[in-house]
Scaffold this active site. Structure first.
Site, mmCIF file in Angstrom:
data_model
loop_
_atom_site.group_PDB
_atom_site.id
_atom_site.type_symbol
_atom_site.label_atom_id
_atom_site.label_comp_id
_atom_site.label_asym_id
_atom_site.label_seq_id
_atom_site.Cartn_x
_atom_site.Cartn_y
_atom_site.Cartn_z
ATOM 1 N N CYS A 60 49.798 -25.554 -12.856
ATOM 2 C CA CYS A 60 48.367 -25.289 -13.031
ATOM 3 C C CYS A 60 48.106 -24.160 -14.035
ATOM 4 O O CYS A 60 49.020 -23.513 -14.532
ATOM 5 C CB CYS A 60 47.742 -24.954 -11.686
ATOM 6 S SG CYS A 60 48.218 -23.312 -11.085
ATOM 7 N N ALA A 63 49.505 -20.786 -13.190
ATOM 8 C CA ALA A 63 50.932 -20.695 -13.510
ATOM 9 C C ALA A 63 51.128 -20.391 -14.993
ATOM 10 O O ALA A 63 52.007 -19.611 -15.370
ATOM 11 C CB ALA A 63 51.641 -22.004 -13.143
ATOM 12 N N ARG A 94 60.541 -17.451 -11.910
ATOM 13 C CA ARG A 94 60.775 -17.660 -13.346
ATOM 14 C C ARG A 94 61.648 -16.510 -13.810
ATOM 15 O O ARG A 94 61.352 -15.351 -13.541
ATOM 16 C CB ARG A 94 59.429 -17.664 -14.093
ATOM 17 C CG ARG A 94 59.518 -18.310 -15.435
ATOM 18 C CD ARG A 94 58.163 -18.765 -15.912
ATOM 19 N NE ARG A 94 58.280 -19.304 -17.257
ATOM 20 C CZ ARG A 94 58.114 -18.573 -18.339
ATOM 21 N NH1 ARG A 94 57.792 -17.294 -18.248
ATOM 22 N NH2 ARG A 94 58.249 -19.117 -19.531
ATOM 23 N N HIS A 193 47.826 -20.549 -20.671
ATOM 24 C CA HIS A 193 48.353 -19.843 -21.847
ATOM 25 C C HIS A 193 47.202 -19.370 -22.721
ATOM 26 O O HIS A 193 47.167 -18.230 -23.181
ATOM 27 C CB HIS A 193 49.235 -20.767 -22.701
ATOM 28 C CG HIS A 193 50.393 -21.378 -21.964
ATOM 29 N ND1 HIS A 193 50.870 -22.624 -22.266
ATOM 30 C CD2 HIS A 193 51.158 -20.916 -20.955
ATOM 31 C CE1 HIS A 193 51.889 -22.914 -21.476
ATOM 32 N NE2 HIS A 193 52.073 -21.881 -20.655
HETATM 33 S S1 SF4 Z 1 49.046 -22.535 -7.395
HETATM 34 FE FE1 SF4 Z 1 47.162 -21.547 -6.688
HETATM 35 S S2 SF4 Z 1 45.858 -21.473 -8.494
HETATM 36 FE FE2 SF4 Z 1 47.456 -22.994 -8.915
HETATM 37 S S3 SF4 Z 1 46.570 -24.983 -8.273
HETATM 38 FE FE3 SF4 Z 1 47.729 -24.144 -6.525
HETATM 39 S S4 SF4 Z 1 46.165 -23.049 -5.342
HETATM 40 FE FE4 SF4 Z 1 45.293 -23.346 -7.380
#
Ligand code: SF4
Length: 540
Positions: A60, A63, A94, A193
């Protein structure tokens, strides 16, 4: 050696796509192609929504922002504002290594900072808790900057993290930057990014005043996975470059502040950092070149291009001396591993740049890449930057801010004359990236946003000897009896960059291919008779 010719491959690809229901077929058909250089330029569909339920490998926006670009900056505290999952699952997974170098004050990378939102924070808002968290980290850790990274619920409940950042700066006297990188924005890590590039460029870059030194460079889009960045720095320092900042593996916010003072930017990961490279160019005049320190030939090319840009006889001489010495040191080792690996094939599916970067290294081991693809790259990463004007905006990327940057008359300077720029552009990639498709052989396959059905189909069709990808794919591939090498985490090995890194990579691939376990997958009783004996008839 290509397993099948391009017309057969196109037919096989058609058969694979035909198995989809109509809507999924429509959604996937432009995301795969068989390389056919006679048809160049071949257009890819990329950076579009993932089909629900298809088992994508994507992550996502949070991330991409916190996990990739902002998180590795070791002297800042990046607070994940949200429920605990996002921060917890991205905590130290990471391998962007960092150490406290001489003169550096902080290294906060071992920590995971989260507001750990609860039901009451969703109902009544989480700003109060966020303010308390910032106050607490400032009291305990005394950072010079704090970064707030938003997760999914933050945007939905309307927490104003930008107002909290303004409050924190005023009340606590610590620069605080808010990143609206909620996970549902965009379609993948890529939007994160862009958001991180915008935030760091707006608030950090250009605010520092490091003394001007000769041959100053920034290394952009290098995240020091397994120590890659350290190996690249070692080479560049021997030659005599002054590395102002590295964005962002083992990087610091304090060094990033003076990034505008560099004479040249080296771009390793184009996808995650091209926004900053272009904005530095527009505002301060700094050129960038696309480098690739993964692979021996590409490392040599990158070092030569960098020296050529500065056109200094001393730099050029030291570059050649270094190349000669490093090649001499690794030659016999590489040859040993090449003997083991040559003739084998590889399939690569990695984030937004490594599926491109690692192809040269595999080639140096005598291996051909038969499939390559990205989770979240855009068309320019596949086809080259020349297609950028033709990329259409869609509902998902329209809501990511596109910073418009103006020239800063005080700092703007051009290192090259017009004539030299024109000449050099013919000899190297100046402010340009050619994309991945151009380096691939006819009949090989390119896949964008692969899913499990396609991955398994390609495994059966292409039968690669190694599949280079991530943790989610690794054990699926292993269970199919094929060696899988993680090219995100390096399977906890590395560095793979530069000359020494190439040897470590070659060793890892040779080890993986020759692991005795591959021969033990089928139990003996399936390949050999269980009992052996003769029947003797007793005559009474
Ligand atoms: S990791 Fe967190 S911010 Fe990313 S999609 Fe999942 S709930 Fe949403």
């Amino acid at each position: 050696m290509i397993m099948k010719d391009k017309s057969i491959m196109k037919e096989e690809l058609g058969k694979m796509l035909d198995k989809y229901p109509a809507a999924a077929f429509k959604g996937r058909k432009g995301h795969t192609l068989v390389v056919d250089q006679c048809l160049a330029p071949q257009e890819m569909v990329a950076d579009t929504r993932t089909i629900p339920g298809i088992i994508t490998e994507r992550g996502c926006t949070y991330a991409g922002c916190k996990g990739v670009v902002v998180g590795p900056l070791k002297d800042t505290i990046a607070i994940t504002h949200g429920p605990i999952g996002c921060g917890y699952y991205s905590w130290l997974t990471r391998r962007n290594k960092a150490r406290k170098n001489e003169g550096e004050e902080h290294n906060f990378l071992a920590y995971c900072f989260s507001t750990d939102m609860q039901e009451a924070d969703i109902v009544f808002g989480g700003e109060k808790k966020l303010r308390a968290a910032i106050t607490e980290v400032v009291e305990i850790f005394h950072p010079k900057t704090v970064m707030i990274c938003a997760t999914c619920p933050v945007g939905l409940i309307g927490d104003d993290i930008n107002a909290v950042a303004v409050w924190a700066e005023k009340e606590l006297g610590v620069q605080t930057i808010a990143f609206n990188c909620e996970g549902y924005k965009g379609v993948s890590q890529s939007a994160g990014h862009h958001i991180a590039n915008n935030g760091l460029f707006k608030h950090i870059m250009g605010t520092g005043d490091a003394p001007k030194k000769d041959f100053s460079i920034n290394i952009l889009g290098e995240y020091n996975i397994g120590g890659d960045g350290w190996e690249i720095e070692r080479l560049l320092k021997i030659i005599g470059y002054n590395i102002i900042s590295i964005m962002s593996g083992d990087g610091t916010v304090e060094r990033l502040r003076s990034a505008h003072k560099a004479d040249l930017n080296l771009v390793q990961c184009h996808r995650s950092i091209n926004y900053v490279a272009e904005m530095l160019r527009e505002k301060h005049g700094t050129d960038w070149i696309k480098v690739n320190f993964l692979g021996i030939e590409s490392t040599i090319q990158s070092l030569r291009d960098t020296a050529k840009y500065f056109n200094d006889p001393g730099l050029i001489e030291r570059t050649e001396e270094l190349i000669e010495a490093e090649l001499l040191a690794i030659g016999p080792k590489m040859e040993k591993y090449r003997e083991i690996c040559k003739g084998k094939t590889a399939a690569l599916f990695v984030g937004g740049s490594r599926a491109n970067h690692f192809q040269g290294l595999f080639k140096e081991l005598g291996m051909e890449t038969v499939l390559a693809g990205f989770e979240f790259a855009h068309r320019d990463d596949y086809e080259g930057r020349e297609v950028i004007p033709t990329i259409k905006a869609n509902a998902d990327n329209k809501n990511i801010e596109n910073l418009v940057v103006e020239r800063d008359e005080k700092s703007y300077r051009l290192i090259l004359s017009e004539e030299r720029y024109a000449q050099l552009s013919k000899e190297m990639s100046l402010n340009y990236f050619e994309g991945m498709i151009k380096i691939m052989n006819d009949g090989t396959v390119v896949v964008d946003d692969i899913n499990h059905y396609e991955m398994e189909s390609f495994m059966k069709l292409l039968k690669p000897d190694v599949f280079g990808s991530g943790i989610k794919e690794k054990y699926v591939i292993h269970k199919m009896g094929t060696f899988s090498k993680q090219l995100h985490s390096y399977d906890y090995s590395g560095p793979f960059a530069g000359f020494k890194g190439a040897v470590i990579f070659a060793r890892d691939i040779a080890m993986g291919l020759t692991t005795p376990a591959w021969k033990l997958i089928k139990p003996k009783w399936k390949t050999e008779p269980m009992l052996e004996g003769n029947y003797i008839e007793e005559v009474g």
